[in-house]
Design a protein around this motif. Structure first.
Motif, PDB file in Angstrom:
ATOM      1  N   ALA A 413       1.879  -8.998   2.190  1.00  0.00           N
ATOM      2  CA  ALA A 413       1.552 -10.304   2.772  1.00  0.00           C
ATOM      3  C   ALA A 413       2.673 -11.287   2.442  1.00  0.00           C
ATOM      4  N   VAL A 414       3.191 -11.934   3.477  1.00  0.00           N
ATOM      5  CA  VAL A 414       4.278 -12.898   3.278  1.00  0.00           C
ATOM      6  C   VAL A 414       3.804 -14.270   3.765  1.00  0.00           C
ATOM      7  N   GLU A 442      14.170  -8.083   2.609  1.00  0.00           N
ATOM      8  CA  GLU A 442      14.638  -8.203   4.000  1.00  0.00           C
ATOM      9  C   GLU A 442      13.484  -8.538   4.945  1.00  0.00           C
ATOM     10  N   LEU A 443      12.347  -7.831   4.756  1.00  0.00           N
ATOM     11  CA  LEU A 443      11.214  -8.053   5.659  1.00  0.00           C
ATOM     12  C   LEU A 443      10.636  -9.454   5.491  1.00  0.00           C
ATOM     13  N   ALA A 444      10.587  -9.927   4.215  1.00  0.00           N
ATOM     14  CA  ALA A 444      10.049 -11.272   3.969  1.00  0.00           C
ATOM     15  C   ALA A 444      10.960 -12.312   4.632  1.00  0.00           C
ATOM     16  N   GLU A 445      12.266 -12.092   4.514  1.00  0.00           N
ATOM     17  CA  GLU A 445      13.215 -13.023   5.104  1.00  0.00           C
ATOM     18  C   GLU A 445      13.085 -13.040   6.635  1.00  0.00           C
ATOM     19  N   LYS A 446      13.017 -11.833   7.214  1.00  0.00           N
ATOM     20  CA  LYS A 446      12.871 -11.739   8.679  1.00  0.00           C
ATOM     21  C   LYS A 446      11.574 -12.410   9.134  1.00  0.00           C
ATOM     22  N   SER A 447      10.508 -12.260   8.351  1.00  0.00           N
ATOM     23  CA  SER A 447       9.233 -12.876   8.733  1.00  0.00           C
ATOM     24  C   SER A 447       9.367 -14.389   8.711  1.00  0.00           C
ATOM     25  N   THR A 463      -2.554  -2.902   1.834  1.00  0.00           N
ATOM     26  CA  THR A 463      -1.795  -4.162   1.763  1.00  0.00           C
ATOM     27  C   THR A 463      -1.761  -4.715   0.332  1.00  0.00           C
ATOM     28  N   ILE A 464      -0.606  -5.297   0.001  1.00  0.00           N
ATOM     29  CA  ILE A 464      -0.471  -6.011  -1.280  1.00  0.00           C
ATOM     30  C   ILE A 464      -0.324  -7.496  -0.953  1.00  0.00           C
ATOM     31  N   SER A 465      -1.140  -8.309  -1.582  1.00  0.00           N
ATOM     32  CA  SER A 465      -1.025  -9.748  -1.387  1.00  0.00           C
ATOM     33  C   SER A 465      -0.756 -10.371  -2.755  1.00  0.00           C
ATOM     34  N   ASN A 466       0.502 -10.694  -3.007  1.00  0.00           N
ATOM     35  CA  ASN A 466       0.888 -11.224  -4.321  1.00  0.00           C
ATOM     36  C   ASN A 466       1.023 -12.746  -4.261  1.00  0.00           C
ATOM     37  N   LEU A 467       0.035 -13.423  -4.787  1.00  0.00           N
ATOM     38  CA  LEU A 467       0.094 -14.888  -4.820  1.00  0.00           C
ATOM     39  C   LEU A 467       0.584 -15.392  -6.182  1.00  0.00           C
ATOM     40  N   GLY A 468       0.989 -14.420  -7.014  1.00  0.00           N
ATOM     41  CA  GLY A 468       1.382 -14.755  -8.387  1.00  0.00           C
ATOM     42  C   GLY A 468       2.559 -15.700  -8.472  1.00  0.00           C
ATOM     43  N   GLY A 469       3.475 -15.605  -7.502  1.00  0.00           N
ATOM     44  CA  GLY A 469       4.625 -16.515  -7.503  1.00  0.00           C
ATOM     45  C   GLY A 469       4.174 -17.945  -7.280  1.00  0.00           C
ATOM     46  N   VAL A 470       2.990 -18.118  -6.673  1.00  0.00           N
ATOM     47  CA  VAL A 470       2.478 -19.451  -6.352  1.00  0.00           C
ATOM     48  C   VAL A 470       1.526 -19.935  -7.447  1.00  0.00           C
ATOM     49  N   GLY A 471       0.649 -19.034  -7.911  1.00  0.00           N
ATOM     50  CA  GLY A 471      -0.286 -19.417  -8.979  1.00  0.00           C
ATOM     51  C   GLY A 471      -1.633 -18.743  -8.806  1.00  0.00           C
ATOM     52  N   GLY A 472      -2.634 -19.271  -9.491  1.00  0.00           N
ATOM     53  CA  GLY A 472      -4.000 -18.768  -9.346  1.00  0.00           C
ATOM     54  C   GLY A 472      -4.363 -17.726 -10.383  1.00  0.00           C
TER      55      GLY A 472
END
Ligand code: CAO
Length: 546
Positions: A413-414, A442-447, A463-472
């Motif tokens: 998930a991007v 690359e895929l995140a950038e293209k998205s 699917t992997i949804s990593n919200l860790g970079g944001v918080g929570g």
């Protein structure tokens, strides 16, 4: 000369009635190509040839009864020359060479073999996506296009995508307009294919300097256009499809009668050739899919009720939802309503893994990737999916089957300005973490810059949804239908952990696993998550068990 005889057709079958002969004398055929359609008391079958060559005699006719072992036709040596018209000479003969005053002949770098018209259609848009909106038409009639060139920009529920052409040629007709809704398989434009190839390959010999009368630019243009027109006239045949599917005329006819595009039907023979049975199976599948997708919103519990009049309570503002937002809403409502979700929470102690991550991060960075928890988890999950195949599966309620996938593609998930997009990293099980990191980057950038292709958004297993970079801390991710599970990753933080009579500071990563309870029981959910956590805590586990 080689002969083709009617092969064994099964137990107790001694002969068959020839319904159709699918070849002609003089035709060049390939081994595997269907050559006759026959009827036995058990079935109607298209019989593929076992020999290739040019047919020189057919010994049977339609309606005949043929015995097993009877000679059906014979082939001779391949024609030494192509049967295609030697168009080159005709073209040269039809060019007004007097316009080039030194009479240097026009040269074609390659003989023209044929001219054809190809249809370019809207490609498959992805799972559960049936239509898209055309945002921009990037070409116009008369344009010369080449394969890979972007020709339209469309918006699906997942992304705004520039669709590349798969053919080269000159556009002769455009069937769609900006703002229109299009469906996969719909015609976008017609392209005249070979004439452009000739135009680009056309070389007009430079006039000899000694010959004073030099062709003007206009002359050259005239010559070009005459050649092009002539090319079109010479082979004034009905348009044929580029990459036409390998199928006999009877098969094409049946597909036409049943209203399906023969090019979309997968052929079951080893060479991919499409049979009558393939057409019937394809139509049956479509009908079953329709039955299952025409479930009304009430049936899936998403009855839409009108909103109250908010203006009674204060001022409001209404803004149209973007295409991506609308489709995301539809897709998630569908997934939420059709998949009975369970979410399982746990924490992984990644204190040691974090040290390794920091140690290896510079190496990965040198190779163009970023070593983060997302890529490490992708690798761990790819191993877990092998140990727990029900997590790499889809439920098919139309046939009451569970579809187990023997490939491991992981969606990531991007978060983008335009909404949530889930590009897919393919064959994660066959790649190392460095490669996976690079691909996710690359895929995140293209998205984010809206350059992701349809292909890159399809075929996910998990699917992997990593919200860790944001918080929570924790969240309840929604399974990305038709997958069976999704893992939500929240922010890792240092927490006190009671170990050997002491509280020690450890880095803990909160994980939330949501899964389809129709095929995954609660105990399996815990086992899967524990396996992932153990692998994060002791990476050797992947090598030993994964
Ligand atoms: N805990 C703590 N830190 C984390 C972390 C976690 N779970 N995951 C990532 N980080 C850190 C990274 O290490 C990185 O730190 P440094 O810059 O110091 O190295 C930082 O957060 C940013 O990471 P990233 O976002 O660049 O890279 P990523 O591989 O972790 O994530 C991607 C890539 C595409 C998943 C992410 O950018 C993204 O878009 N996340 C949002 C996904 C989303 O919206 N999900 C919700 C969907 S459902 O509603």
């Amino acid at each position: 000369m080689k002969e083709f005889v009617l092969p064994e057709l099964g137990e107790n079958i001694e002969s068959a009635t020839v319904l159709k002969i699918l070849i002609n004398v003089g035709e060049k055929i390939e081994a595997d190509q269907n050559v006759i359609e026959i009827e036995t008391d058990k079935a109607t079958i298209e019989v593929p040839s076992t020999i290739g060559g040019v047919v020189n005699k057919i010994f049977i006719k339609e309606g005949d009864k043929a015995k097993i072992g009877e000679v059906i036709f014979s082939v001779g040596e391949e024609a030494s020359e192509k049967t295609t018209k030697p168009v080159k000479q005709e073209i040269i003969a039809n060019v007004d060479v007097t316009k080039i005053e030194n009479k240097n002949p026009v040269q074609l770098s390659q003989p023209i073999e044929s001219d054809s018209v190809a249809e370019f259609i809207v490609p498959e848009l992805g799972e559960s996506i049936t239509s898209a909106t055309v945002l921009k038409v990037l070409v116009k009639i008369g344009d010369t296009i080449h394969s890979d060139q972007s020709v339209i920009e469309i918006e699906t529920d997942k992304a705004t995508i520039e669709v590349p052409s798969t053919i080269n040629g000159i556009i002769t007709e455009i069937f769609i307009k900006e703002g229109e809704k299009v469906a996969a398989g719909q015609k976008i434009f017609l392209v005249r294919t070979s004439s452009i190839q000739q135009e680009t390959k056309l070389e007009i010999q430079k006039p000899d300097k000694k010959n004073e009368k030099v062709a003007t630019e206009n002359n050259l243009v005239n010559v070009k256009s005459e050649i092009q027109q002539k090319v079109i006239l010479i082979d004034n045949q009905p348009p044929i499809l580029m990459n036409a599917a390998p199928a006999a005329p009877s098969v094409r006819r049946l597909a036409r009668e049943l209203g399906v595009d023969v090019n979309k039907i997968p052929g079951s023979s080893p060479s991919g050739r499409i049979s009558l049975n393939d057409v019937k199976a394809f139509v049956k599948k479509i009908n079953e899919e329709k039955k299952s997708t025409t479930v009304s919103s009430e049936q899936v519990g998403t009855k839409i009720l009108p909103l109250p009049d908010f203006t009674k309570f204060g001022t409001i503002e209404r803004k149209p939802m973007s295409g991506i937002r609308t489709k995301t809403a539809e897709h998630l409502s569908y997934a939420w309503a059709t998949i009975p979700h369970v979410t399982q929470f746990d924490k992984a102690d990644i204190t040691e893994l974090e040290k390794i991550r920091r140690q290896f991060a510079p190496n990965v960075e040198k190779q163009g990737g970023k070593l983060t928890m997302t890529s490490i988890l992708a690798k761990v999950i790819s191993s877990a999916l092998k140990v727990f195949p029900q997590f790499n599966a889809s439920v098919d309620m139309t046939s009451k089957e569970i579809v187990y996938k023997h490939y491991v593609n992981i969606g990531v998930a991007v978060d983008t300005e335009n909404g949530l997009i889930v590009p897919v990293v393919r064959d994660v099980d066959k790649k190392n973490i460095s490669q996976i990191s690079k691909e996710i980057n690359e895929l995140a950038e293209k998205s984010r810059i809206r350059k992701i292709s349809l292909d890159e958004l399809q075929g996910g297993c998990f699917t992997i949804s990593n919200l860790g970079g944001v918080g929570g801390t924790y969240f309840t991710p929604i399974v990305n239908s038709p997958e069976a599970a999704i893992i939500g990753v929240s922010r890792a933080s240092i927490e006190p952990v009671y170990k050997e009579n002491n509280f020690v500071p450890r880095l803990l990563l909160p994980l939330s696993l949501s899964y389809d309870h129709r095929i995954i029981d609660g105990a399996d959910g815990i086992r899967f998550l524990r396996w992932v956590i153990d692998a994060l805590e002791q990476p050797m586990k992947i090598l030993v068990e994964g």
